[in-house]
Scaffold this motif. Structure first.
Motif, PDB file in Angstrom:
ATOM      1  N   ASP A   6       0.844  -1.188   0.000  1.00 29.81           N
ATOM      2  CA  ASP A   6       0.000   0.000   0.000  1.00 29.81           C
ATOM      3  C   ASP A   6       0.878   1.237   0.000  1.00 29.81           C
ATOM      4  N   LEU A   7       0.401   2.255  -0.661  1.00 26.45           N
ATOM      5  CA  LEU A   7       1.072   3.545  -0.634  1.00 26.45           C
ATOM      6  C   LEU A   7       0.075   4.549  -0.089  1.00 26.45           C
ATOM      7  N   GLY A  57      12.685   4.824   8.391  1.00 24.04           N
ATOM      8  CA  GLY A  57      13.888   4.388   7.692  1.00 24.04           C
ATOM      9  C   GLY A  57      14.549   5.435   6.827  1.00 24.04           C
ATOM     10  N   ARG A  58      13.764   6.290   6.214  1.00 26.24           N
ATOM     11  CA  ARG A  58      14.351   7.270   5.293  1.00 26.24           C
ATOM     12  C   ARG A  58      13.603   8.583   5.376  1.00 26.24           C
ATOM     13  N   VAL A  59      14.354   9.654   5.475  1.00 26.05           N
ATOM     14  CA  VAL A  59      13.804  11.004   5.442  1.00 26.05           C
ATOM     15  C   VAL A  59      14.425  11.681   4.231  1.00 26.05           C
ATOM     16  N   ALA A  60      13.600  12.223   3.357  1.00 27.93           N
ATOM     17  CA  ALA A  60      14.097  12.932   2.178  1.00 27.93           C
ATOM     18  C   ALA A  60      13.439  14.305   2.130  1.00 27.93           C
ATOM     19  N   ILE A  61      14.156  15.222   1.545  1.00 26.45           N
ATOM     20  CA  ILE A  61      13.694  16.601   1.481  1.00 26.45           C
ATOM     21  C   ILE A  61      13.217  16.919   0.066  1.00 26.45           C
ATOM     22  N   VAL A  62      12.114  17.653  -0.010  1.00 26.69           N
ATOM     23  CA  VAL A  62      11.626  18.183  -1.276  1.00 26.69           C
ATOM     24  C   VAL A  62      11.681  19.697  -1.150  1.00 26.69           C
ATOM     25  N   ALA A  63      12.597  20.306  -1.901  1.00 22.62           N
ATOM     26  CA  ALA A  63      12.696  21.762  -1.912  1.00 22.62           C
ATOM     27  C   ALA A  63      11.461  22.305  -2.609  1.00 22.62           C
ATOM     28  N   ASN A  64      10.871  23.338  -2.033  1.00 22.41           N
ATOM     29  CA  ASN A  64       9.612  23.859  -2.559  1.00 22.41           C
ATOM     30  C   ASN A  64       9.693  25.377  -2.722  1.00 22.41           C
ATOM     31  N   ASP A 112       0.715  21.062 -17.922  1.00 21.95           N
ATOM     32  CA  ASP A 112       2.091  21.057 -18.422  1.00 21.95           C
ATOM     33  C   ASP A 112       2.983  22.060 -17.686  1.00 21.95           C
ATOM     34  N   ALA A 113       2.525  22.562 -16.544  1.00 19.79           N
ATOM     35  CA  ALA A 113       3.305  23.530 -15.767  1.00 19.79           C
ATOM     36  C   ALA A 113       4.621  22.904 -15.296  1.00 19.79           C
ATOM     37  N   PRO A 114       5.672  23.689 -15.184  1.00 19.27           N
ATOM     38  CA  PRO A 114       6.953  23.170 -14.693  1.00 19.27           C
ATOM     39  C   PRO A 114       6.824  22.448 -13.349  1.00 19.27           C
ATOM     40  N   TYR A 115       5.997  22.971 -12.465  1.00 17.00           N
ATOM     41  CA  TYR A 115       5.774  22.349 -11.157  1.00 17.00           C
ATOM     42  C   TYR A 115       5.240  20.928 -11.327  1.00 17.00           C
ATOM     43  N   VAL A 116       4.265  20.771 -12.205  1.00 17.06           N
ATOM     44  CA  VAL A 116       3.656  19.458 -12.446  1.00 17.06           C
ATOM     45  C   VAL A 116       4.693  18.497 -13.011  1.00 17.06           C
ATOM     46  N   GLN A 117       5.556  18.974 -13.878  1.00 12.88           N
ATOM     47  CA  GLN A 117       6.591  18.117 -14.462  1.00 12.88           C
ATOM     48  C   GLN A 117       7.542  17.592 -13.391  1.00 12.88           C
ATOM     49  N   VAL A 118       7.923  18.439 -12.447  1.00 15.90           N
ATOM     50  CA  VAL A 118       8.816  17.988 -11.375  1.00 15.90           C
ATOM     51  C   VAL A 118       8.095  17.005 -10.459  1.00 15.90           C
ATOM     52  N   VAL A 119       6.827  17.255 -10.170  1.00 16.94           N
ATOM     53  CA  VAL A 119       6.059  16.321  -9.340  1.00 16.94           C
ATOM     54  C   VAL A 119       5.962  14.964 -10.037  1.00 16.94           C
ATOM     55  N   ALA A 120       5.781  14.952 -11.337  1.00 18.99           N
ATOM     56  CA  ALA A 120       5.724  13.683 -12.080  1.00 18.99           C
ATOM     57  C   ALA A 120       7.053  12.930 -11.965  1.00 18.99           C
ATOM     58  N   THR A 121       8.151  13.639 -12.029  1.00 17.00           N
ATOM     59  CA  THR A 121       9.464  13.008 -11.868  1.00 17.00           C
ATOM     60  C   THR A 121       9.627  12.471 -10.449  1.00 17.00           C
ATOM     61  N   LEU A 122       9.167  13.222  -9.470  1.00 22.04           N
ATOM     62  CA  LEU A 122       9.209  12.764  -8.081  1.00 22.04           C
ATOM     63  C   LEU A 122       8.375  11.496  -7.921  1.00 22.04           C
ATOM     64  N   GLU A 123       7.200  11.492  -8.535  1.00 21.68           N
ATOM     65  CA  GLU A 123       6.345  10.296  -8.475  1.00 21.68           C
ATOM     66  C   GLU A 123       7.086   9.086  -9.041  1.00 21.68           C
ATOM     67  N   GLN A 124       7.773   9.242 -10.149  1.00 24.03           N
ATOM     68  CA  GLN A 124       8.528   8.137 -10.746  1.00 24.03           C
ATOM     69  C   GLN A 124       9.615   7.651  -9.801  1.00 24.03           C
ATOM     70  N   SER A 125      10.283   8.573  -9.126  1.00 23.41           N
ATOM     71  CA  SER A 125      11.314   8.189  -8.157  1.00 23.41           C
ATOM     72  C   SER A 125      10.709   7.410  -6.996  1.00 23.41           C
ATOM     73  N   LEU A 126       9.574   7.858  -6.511  1.00 27.42           N
ATOM     74  CA  LEU A 126       8.914   7.154  -5.415  1.00 27.42           C
ATOM     75  C   LEU A 126       8.440   5.779  -5.855  1.00 27.42           C
ATOM     76  N   ARG A 127       7.915   5.686  -7.065  1.00 28.52           N
ATOM     77  CA  ARG A 127       7.453   4.405  -7.589  1.00 28.52           C
ATOM     78  C   ARG A 127       8.620   3.429  -7.732  1.00 28.52           C
ATOM     79  N   GLY A 132       5.493  -2.373  -7.278  1.00 28.45           N
ATOM     80  CA  GLY A 132       4.221  -3.026  -6.969  1.00 28.45           C
ATOM     81  C   GLY A 132       3.118  -2.048  -6.605  1.00 28.45           C
ATOM     82  N   VAL A 133       3.471  -0.794  -6.351  1.00 23.76           N
ATOM     83  CA  VAL A 133       2.462   0.211  -6.022  1.00 23.76           C
ATOM     84  C   VAL A 133       1.853   0.703  -7.324  1.00 23.76           C
ATOM     85  N   PRO A 134       0.524   0.718  -7.427  1.00 27.23           N
ATOM     86  CA  PRO A 134      -0.105   1.139  -8.685  1.00 27.23           C
ATOM     87  C   PRO A 134       0.171   2.600  -8.998  1.00 27.23           C
ATOM     88  N   ALA A 135       0.075   2.944 -10.258  1.00 24.74           N
ATOM     89  CA  ALA A 135       0.301   4.315 -10.713  1.00 24.74           C
ATOM     90  C   ALA A 135      -0.732   5.243 -10.091  1.00 24.74           C
TER      91      ALA A 135
END
Length: 143
Positions: A6-7, A57-64, A112-127, A132-135
């Motif tokens: 689960d995510l 186990g892991r703490v990561a930072i997202v600059a905003n 297609d905003a730059p913010y959305v593009q970075v969030v999509a990349t972050l999502e790929q990293s998390l996935r 096994g976590v669904p899209a």
């Protein structure tokens, strides 16, 4: 990751209160948003050790809300001094503000905003970190 794969993503207010209550105790990964301001960075500096004390186990930072290379450098330097990984850098994006003012999700307002593009990349990293976590399907988000 839990045995069920689960995510769960929880958006909590920017304070250490939920850390003291153990709300995030069973998280595999805690993403902490860091804005390029002194008080915001100090909150990051308090939250990360508390998360580690809870056994996360892991703490990561997202600059905003990063406007300039100097903003990004300030966050990266602060995090490097504390051994914290910067997982993504979200730009300050007027489209986010416009979507919020219109009461429309950013994905509907300016997909297609730059913010959305970075969030999509972050999502790929998390996935990638949680196979096994669904899209993510924005149509399944209540509200």
């Amino acid at each position: 990751m839990a045995e069920t794969d689960d995510l769960t993503i929880v958006d909590m207010e920017a304070s250490v209160e939920h850390m003291g209550r153990g709300t995030v105790r069973y998280a595999d990964l805690l993403l902490v948003l860091a804005e390029p301001y002194y008080r915001a960075l100090e909150t990051v500096g308090r939250m990360a050790p508390l998360a580690q004390d809870l056994g996360i186990g892991r703490v990561a930072i997202v600059a905003n809300k990063v406007r300039t290379p100097r903003d990004e450098e300030a966050i990266r330097r602060y995090c490097a001094e504390r051994n914290l990984d910067v997982m993504a850098v979200l730009p300050f994006d007027d489209a986010v503000l416009a979507a919020d003012q219109a009461g429309i999700p950013i994905l509907d307002h300016t997909p297609d905003a730059p913010y959305v593009q970075v969030v999509a990349t972050l999502e790929q990293s998390l996935r990638a970190a949680a196979p096994g976590v669904p899209a993510f399907d924005p149509g399944t988000v209540p509200g």
